[in-house]
Write an enzyme that holds these catalytic residues in place. Structure first.
Site, PDB file in Angstrom:
ATOM      1  CG  ASP A  76      -3.850   6.069  -4.906  1.00  0.00           C
ATOM      2  OD1 ASP A  76      -4.519   5.839  -3.884  1.00  0.00           O
ATOM      3  OD2 ASP A  76      -3.729   5.254  -5.841  1.00  0.00           O
TER       4      ASP A  76
ATOM      5  CG  ASP B 265      -0.510   4.098  -5.973  1.00  0.00           C
ATOM      6  OD1 ASP B 265      -1.371   3.428  -6.588  1.00  0.00           O
ATOM      7  OD2 ASP B 265      -0.087   3.791  -4.837  1.00  0.00           O
ATOM      8  CB  SER B 266      -2.219   2.362 -11.221  1.00  0.00           C
ATOM      9  OG  SER B 266      -3.264   3.299 -11.384  1.00  0.00           O
TER      10      SER B 266
ATOM     11  CD  GLU C 144      -6.039  -3.538  -6.325  1.00  0.00           C
ATOM     12  OE1 GLU C 144      -5.950  -2.445  -5.725  1.00  0.00           O
ATOM     13  OE2 GLU C 144      -5.325  -3.856  -7.286  1.00  0.00           O
TER      14      GLU C 144
ATOM     15  CE  LYS D  26      -7.124   4.135  -4.267  1.00  0.00           C
ATOM     16  NZ  LYS D  26      -5.863   3.417  -3.974  1.00  0.00           N
TER      17      LYS D  26
ATOM     18  CD  GLU E 221      -2.113   0.852  -1.719  1.00  0.00           C
ATOM     19  OE1 GLU E 221      -1.288   0.079  -1.183  1.00  0.00           O
ATOM     20  OE2 GLU E 221      -2.129   1.067  -2.937  1.00  0.00           O
TER      21      GLU E 221
HETATM   22  O1  KIV Z   1      -3.834   3.200  -8.234  1.00  0.00           O
HETATM   23  C1  KIV Z   1      -4.865   2.656  -8.641  1.00  0.00           C
HETATM   24  O2  KIV Z   1      -5.134   2.561  -9.850  1.00  0.00           O
HETATM   25  C2  KIV Z   1      -5.779   2.103  -7.658  1.00  0.00           C
HETATM   26  C3  KIV Z   1      -7.009   1.411  -8.148  1.00  0.00           C
HETATM   27  C4  KIV Z   1      -6.678   0.108  -8.720  1.00  0.00           C
HETATM   28  C5  KIV Z   1      -8.030   1.294  -7.084  1.00  0.00           C
HETATM   29  O3  KIV Z   1      -5.542   2.213  -6.502  1.00  0.00           O
END
Ligand code: KIV
Length: 262
Positions: A82, A43-44, A180, A111, A113
């Site tokens: 994500d 989600d970055s 992280e 993924k 969180e």
């Molecule tokens: O969204 C992302 O880039 C991440 C990584 C930093 C693990 O969750």
């Protein structure tokens, strides 16, 4: 690495796992030609590609669109997407519809969180046949509550809490766990306690693998210099030089030449 089972095998054999984020077709084709093990459509993307100030701005349509683009360019790599901000807190129906979109876009795992009150949700997703990667320590979707992007688990109490939830996530069925921005000593302890591999970002050298954001490791993100980041290329400057050269050659009437003409 093409299979979720490879993660635990890699940990057992002591072979470090490499993951990079990726958001587009062209980058996926480059990554496909490396020995990097897996790819995360993080989600970055909201920050790195869309320029938002945090990952809160990512939604399932955004992640699904980038996942589909990456999937079209990626070969022989395990693909994780994500689950974006609040998608697991809008009811089971919304959660499963969101995961459905990500898996149909080409993800092989999601993924999620956090832990705490979402452990049951994670267990439900795993029991639905979807591999889940956990994420503890700095969980950027909780950026506002954490007071910014900062080290987590520095005090004994918070370190113990992260370790406690790492075990709970393993019990809930995650196939791996991102840690992280936590102290290296804590990440090492968790890695030794768990059977599933840990993937670190700002978590020191003793995790089962490492993940970095593609644009960060290629030095494309200017003025982003956290201690944990190693830039393997001065991408920003190199791309700038190439673009500047194109501009100059056109304006000086040095491009195109006969060589580039029909
Ligand atoms: O969204 C992302 O880039 C991440 C990584 C930093 C693990 O969750």
């Amino acid at each position: 690495m093409t299979n979720v089972l490879d993660f635990e095998k890699k940990k057992q054999s002591g072979s470090p796992i490499t993951i990079v984020t990726c958001y587009d077709y062209g980058s996926a084709r480059i990554i496909s030609e490396t020995s990097i093990d897996a790819v995360l459509v993080g989600d970055s993307v909201a920050m790195v590609v869309h320029g938002f100030p945090s990952t809160v701005y990512a939604d399932v349509e955004m992640i699904a669109c980038h996942t589909a683009a990456v999937h079209r360019g990626l070969t022989g790599k395990f693909l994780i997407a994500d689950l974006p901000f609040l998608a697991h807190r809008k009811g089971k129906r919304y959660l499963m519809q969101s995961i459905d979109k990500l898996m149909k876009a080409g993800a092989q795992a999601v993924k999620i969180e956090g832990a705490d009150d979402i452990l049951d949700t994670i267990e439900y997703v795993v029991k639905s046949g979807i591999p889940v990667m956990g994420h503890l320590g700095l969980t950027p979707q909780s950026y506002h509550q954490l007071g910014g992007f900062r080290l987590q688990g520095a005090e004994e109490e918070s370190a113990n809490q992260i370790e406690f939830y790492a075990k709970k996530l393993e019990d809930a069925g995650v196939f791996s766990l991102v840690l992280e921005m936590v102290p290296a000593v804590l990440a090492s302890r968790i890695t030794n306690t768990l059977t599933v591999p840990t993937i670190g970002i700002g978590a020191g050298p003793h995790t089962s693998g490492q993940v970095l954001v593609y644009q960060d490791l290629l030095g494309l993100t200017k003025n982003f210099e956290p201690r944990f980041l190693k830039k393997y290329l001065n991408g920003f400057e190199l791309l700038k030089i190439a673009l500047q050269q194109f501009d100059e050659e056109v304006k000086q009437k040095r491009f195109p030449t006969d060589q580039h003409s029909y």
